[in-house]
Design a protein around this motif. Structure first.
Motif, short mmCIF file in Angstrom:
data_model
loop_
_atom_site.label_atom_id
_atom_site.label_comp_id
_atom_site.label_asym_id
_atom_site.label_seq_id
_atom_site.Cartn_x
_atom_site.Cartn_y
_atom_site.Cartn_z
N ARG A 1 3.30 9.65 -10.06
CA ARG A 1 3.32 10.53 -11.24
C ARG A 1 4.39 10.08 -12.25
NH1 ARG A 1 -0.43 14.14 -10.92
NH2 ARG A 1 -1.00 15.11 -8.96
N GLU A 2 5.53 9.63 -11.77
CA GLU A 2 6.58 9.15 -12.67
C GLU A 2 6.13 7.93 -13.47
OE1 GLU A 2 10.01 8.51 -10.20
OE2 GLU A 2 10.56 10.65 -10.23
N ARG A 3 5.18 7.19 -12.94
CA ARG A 3 4.64 6.02 -13.63
C ARG A 3 3.43 6.38 -14.49
NH1 ARG A 3 6.78 4.30 -8.74
NH2 ARG A 3 7.93 2.33 -8.83
N GLY A 4 3.11 7.68 -14.57
CA GLY A 4 1.99 8.13 -15.39
C GLY A 4 0.69 8.30 -14.63
N GLY A 5 0.77 8.34 -13.31
CA GLY A 5 -0.42 8.41 -12.48
C GLY A 5 -1.20 9.70 -12.63
N LEU B 1 -2.62 0.72 -9.60
CA LEU B 1 -1.82 -0.44 -9.25
C LEU B 1 -0.65 -0.57 -10.23
CD1 LEU B 1 -1.83 -2.99 -7.31
CD2 LEU B 1 -2.73 -4.21 -9.30
N TRP B 2 0.55 -0.51 -9.70
CA TRP B 2 1.76 -0.69 -10.51
C TRP B 2 2.14 -2.16 -10.42
CZ3 TRP B 2 4.43 1.27 -14.24
CH2 TRP B 2 5.75 0.90 -14.45
N ASP B 3 2.27 -2.82 -11.56
CA ASP B 3 2.61 -4.25 -11.57
C ASP B 3 4.05 -4.50 -12.00
OD1 ASP B 3 2.59 -3.95 -14.34
OD2 ASP B 3 0.81 -5.19 -14.64
N PHE C 1 0.85 -1.19 0.00
CA PHE C 1 0.00 0.00 0.00
C PHE C 1 0.89 1.24 0.00
CE2 PHE C 1 -3.70 -2.22 2.43
CZ PHE C 1 -4.08 -2.85 1.26
N ARG C 2 0.61 2.17 -0.93
CA ARG C 2 1.37 3.42 -1.04
C ARG C 2 0.39 4.58 -0.96
NH1 ARG C 2 6.15 3.37 -4.37
NH2 ARG C 2 6.62 5.09 -2.95
N ASN C 3 0.38 5.26 0.17
CA ASN C 3 -0.55 6.34 0.45
C ASN C 3 -0.11 7.61 -0.26
OD1 ASN C 3 -2.11 8.36 1.59
ND2 ASN C 3 -2.06 7.48 3.63
N LEU C 4 -0.95 8.13 -1.13
CA LEU C 4 -0.63 9.31 -1.94
C LEU C 4 -0.55 10.60 -1.13
CD1 LEU C 4 -2.64 8.35 -5.09
CD2 LEU C 4 -0.18 8.76 -5.00
N THR C 5 -0.76 10.54 0.16
CA THR C 5 -0.60 11.71 1.02
C THR C 5 0.87 12.12 1.09
OG1 THR C 5 -2.45 11.01 2.37
CG2 THR C 5 -0.94 12.56 3.38
N TYR C 6 1.76 11.16 0.92
CA TYR C 6 3.19 11.41 1.05
C TYR C 6 3.80 11.87 -0.28
CZ TYR C 6 2.45 9.02 5.42
OH TYR C 6 1.97 8.68 6.65
N GLU C 7 4.62 12.92 -0.19
CA GLU C 7 5.23 13.51 -1.38
C GLU C 7 6.02 12.50 -2.21
OE1 GLU C 7 8.05 17.12 -1.56
OE2 GLU C 7 6.46 17.68 -0.15
N GLU C 8 6.81 11.68 -1.56
CA GLU C 8 7.64 10.69 -2.26
C GLU C 8 6.76 9.68 -3.01
OE1 GLU C 8 10.19 6.81 -1.01
OE2 GLU C 8 10.58 8.63 0.15
N VAL C 9 5.66 9.28 -2.38
CA VAL C 9 4.75 8.32 -3.00
C VAL C 9 4.07 8.96 -4.20
CG1 VAL C 9 2.66 6.93 -2.65
CG2 VAL C 9 4.40 7.07 -0.85
N GLU C 10 3.60 10.20 -4.04
CA GLU C 10 2.95 10.88 -5.16
C GLU C 10 3.93 11.06 -6.32
OE1 GLU C 10 0.34 14.76 -6.41
OE2 GLU C 10 0.64 14.35 -4.28
#
Length: 89
Positions: free
Chosen positions: A51-55, A61-63, A38-47
């Motif tokens: 975004r780098e993956r096209g979010g 879900l990144w596979d 689980f990667r919570n988008l509240t955190y800058e690093e996670v966001e």
């Protein structure tokens, strides 16, 4: 001879977002916690990673190859893991 570990899937989500809650619930209902990080988008690093993956839509879900965006796409990808036991859907 040891078996290679299965790759961990990354679920980008927002805590208060109902579609994200549905995706997280699917993970727990199908005992995929050992496969899905689980990667919570509240955190800058996670966001930033998202975004780098096209979010642009959560949940996502990144596979390891592709970012599946939106609850329906996330659940469909996770169903492949549950039903087929495979990672290449």
């Amino acid at each position: 001879m040891s078996t290679p570990e299965s790759p961990v899937l990354e679920l980008f989500h927002r805590i208060a977002d109902p579609p994200s809650a549905a995706a997280r619930r699917f993970v727990t209902d199908h005992a995929l916690e050992d496969r899905v990080r689980f990667r919570n988008l509240t955190y800058e690093e996670v966001e930033k990673d998202w975004r780098e993956r096209g979010g642009h839509t959560s949940p996502a879900l990144w596979d390891g190859t592709r970012l599946h965006q939106g609850a329906e796409a996330v659940v469909a990808r996770l169903m492949a893991v549950v039903n087929l036991g495979r990672d290449d859907a």
